[in-house]
Scaffold this motif. Structure first.
Motif, PDB file in Angstrom:
ATOM      1  N   ILE A   1     -22.336  66.892 -67.262  1.00 36.25           N
ATOM      2  CA  ILE A   1     -21.192  67.515 -66.591  1.00 36.25           C
ATOM      3  C   ILE A   1     -20.064  67.514 -67.598  1.00 36.25           C
ATOM      4  O   ILE A   1     -19.735  66.479 -68.185  1.00 36.25           O
ATOM      5  N   ASN A   2     -19.486  68.696 -67.812  1.00 36.94           N
ATOM      6  CA  ASN A   2     -18.392  68.848 -68.759  1.00 36.94           C
ATOM      7  C   ASN A   2     -17.253  69.549 -68.043  1.00 36.94           C
ATOM      8  O   ASN A   2     -17.308  70.763 -67.840  1.00 36.94           O
ATOM      9  N   GLY A   3     -16.253  68.775 -67.632  1.00 35.17           N
ATOM     10  CA  GLY A   3     -15.129  69.355 -66.907  1.00 35.17           C
ATOM     11  C   GLY A   3     -15.570  69.889 -65.561  1.00 35.17           C
ATOM     12  O   GLY A   3     -16.077  69.144 -64.722  1.00 35.17           O
ATOM     13  N   ASP A   4     -15.400  71.183 -65.361  1.00 36.36           N
ATOM     14  CA  ASP A   4     -15.701  71.812 -64.080  1.00 36.36           C
ATOM     15  C   ASP A   4     -17.109  72.385 -64.005  1.00 36.36           C
ATOM     16  O   ASP A   4     -17.440  73.065 -63.029  1.00 36.36           O
ATOM     17  N   TYR A   5     -17.950  72.118 -64.990  1.00 38.14           N
ATOM     18  CA  TYR A   5     -19.283  72.715 -65.019  1.00 38.14           C
ATOM     19  C   TYR A   5     -20.392  71.668 -65.150  1.00 38.14           C
ATOM     20  O   TYR A   5     -20.242  70.691 -65.890  1.00 38.14           O
ATOM     21  N   ALA A   6     -21.472  71.913 -64.431  1.00 38.77           N
ATOM     22  CA  ALA A   6     -22.681  71.096 -64.555  1.00 38.77           C
ATOM     23  C   ALA A   6     -23.694  71.900 -65.364  1.00 38.77           C
ATOM     24  O   ALA A   6     -23.881  73.101 -65.131  1.00 38.77           O
ATOM     25  N   TYR A   7     -24.320  71.238 -66.304  1.00 40.74           N
ATOM     26  CA  TYR A   7     -25.364  71.857 -67.121  1.00 40.74           C
ATOM     27  C   TYR A   7     -26.688  71.260 -66.672  1.00 40.74           C
ATOM     28  O   TYR A   7     -26.825  70.033 -66.600  1.00 40.74           O
ATOM     29  N   MET A   8     -27.629  72.129 -66.333  1.00 37.73           N
ATOM     30  CA  MET A   8     -28.875  71.660 -65.740  1.00 37.73           C
ATOM     31  C   MET A   8     -30.057  72.428 -66.277  1.00 37.73           C
ATOM     32  O   MET A   8     -29.899  73.498 -66.866  1.00 37.73           O
ATOM     33  N   THR A   9     -31.238  71.853 -66.067  1.00 34.62           N
ATOM     34  CA  THR A   9     -32.484  72.466 -66.509  1.00 34.62           C
ATOM     35  C   THR A   9     -33.447  72.495 -65.336  1.00 34.62           C
ATOM     36  O   THR A   9     -33.611  71.494 -64.631  1.00 34.62           O
ATOM     37  N   SER A  10     -34.089  73.648 -65.145  1.00 35.89           N
ATOM     38  CA  SER A  10     -35.073  73.774 -64.073  1.00 35.89           C
ATOM     39  C   SER A  10     -36.367  73.082 -64.485  1.00 35.89           C
ATOM     40  O   SER A  10     -36.573  72.745 -65.648  1.00 35.89           O
ATOM     41  N   ASP A  11     -37.247  72.880 -63.515  1.00 35.84           N
ATOM     42  CA  ASP A  11     -38.551  72.281 -63.804  1.00 35.84           C
ATOM     43  C   ASP A  11     -39.364  73.147 -64.757  1.00 35.84           C
ATOM     44  O   ASP A  11     -40.264  72.657 -65.436  1.00 35.84           O
ATOM     45  N   ASP A  12     -39.030  74.448 -64.836  1.00 32.28           N
ATOM     46  CA  ASP A  12     -39.711  75.372 -65.747  1.00 32.28           C
ATOM     47  C   ASP A  12     -39.055  75.433 -67.126  1.00 32.28           C
ATOM     48  O   ASP A  12     -39.475  76.212 -67.980  1.00 32.28           O
ATOM     49  N   GLY A  13     -37.973  74.653 -67.324  1.00 26.59           N
ATOM     50  CA  GLY A  13     -37.315  74.612 -68.623  1.00 26.59           C
ATOM     51  C   GLY A  13     -36.183  75.600 -68.804  1.00 26.59           C
ATOM     52  O   GLY A  13     -35.652  75.734 -69.899  1.00 26.59           O
ATOM     53  N   VAL A  14     -35.786  76.294 -67.738  1.00 23.09           N
ATOM     54  CA  VAL A  14     -34.690  77.262 -67.827  1.00 23.09           C
ATOM     55  C   VAL A  14     -33.362  76.522 -67.694  1.00 23.09           C
ATOM     56  O   VAL A  14     -33.146  75.783 -66.727  1.00 23.09           O
ATOM     57  N   GLU A  15     -32.470  76.721 -68.667  1.00 25.23           N
ATOM     58  CA  GLU A  15     -31.153  76.081 -68.638  1.00 25.23           C
ATOM     59  C   GLU A  15     -30.179  76.919 -67.828  1.00 25.23           C
ATOM     60  O   GLU A  15     -30.252  78.147 -67.828  1.00 25.23           O
ATOM     61  N   ASN A  16     -29.259  76.242 -67.137  1.00 26.27           N
ATOM     62  CA  ASN A  16     -28.290  76.919 -66.277  1.00 26.27           C
ATOM     63  C   ASN A  16     -26.981  76.142 -66.312  1.00 26.27           C
ATOM     64  O   ASN A  16     -26.973  74.931 -66.555  1.00 26.27           O
TER      65      ASN A  16
END
Length: 54
Positions: free
Chosen positions: A11-26
């Motif tokens: 989490i960086n400021g107002d955004y969460a950085y995440m990865t799906s089980d398939d490896g897609v970053e969001n």
């Protein structure tokens, strides 16, 4: 639309950085995510809605 599971990587400021089980970053604004979302949280994206699953 198929359900997609994500794990919050950081989490960086107002955004969460995440990865799906398939490896897609969001990147998603924190105000859109359920209360209690933190690094390591598992989230479900289904029907245009986020759910905290643990």
């Amino acid at each position: 639309m198929e359900p997609v599971y994500y794990t919050v990587d950081s989490i960086n400021g107002d955004y969460a950085y995440m990865t799906s089980d398939d490896g897609v970053e969001n990147q998603v604004a924190m105000f859109l995510l359920p209360e209690g979302t933190d690094v390591g949280s598992r989230l479900l994206w289904e029907n245009f809605s986020w759910t905290l699953v643990n």
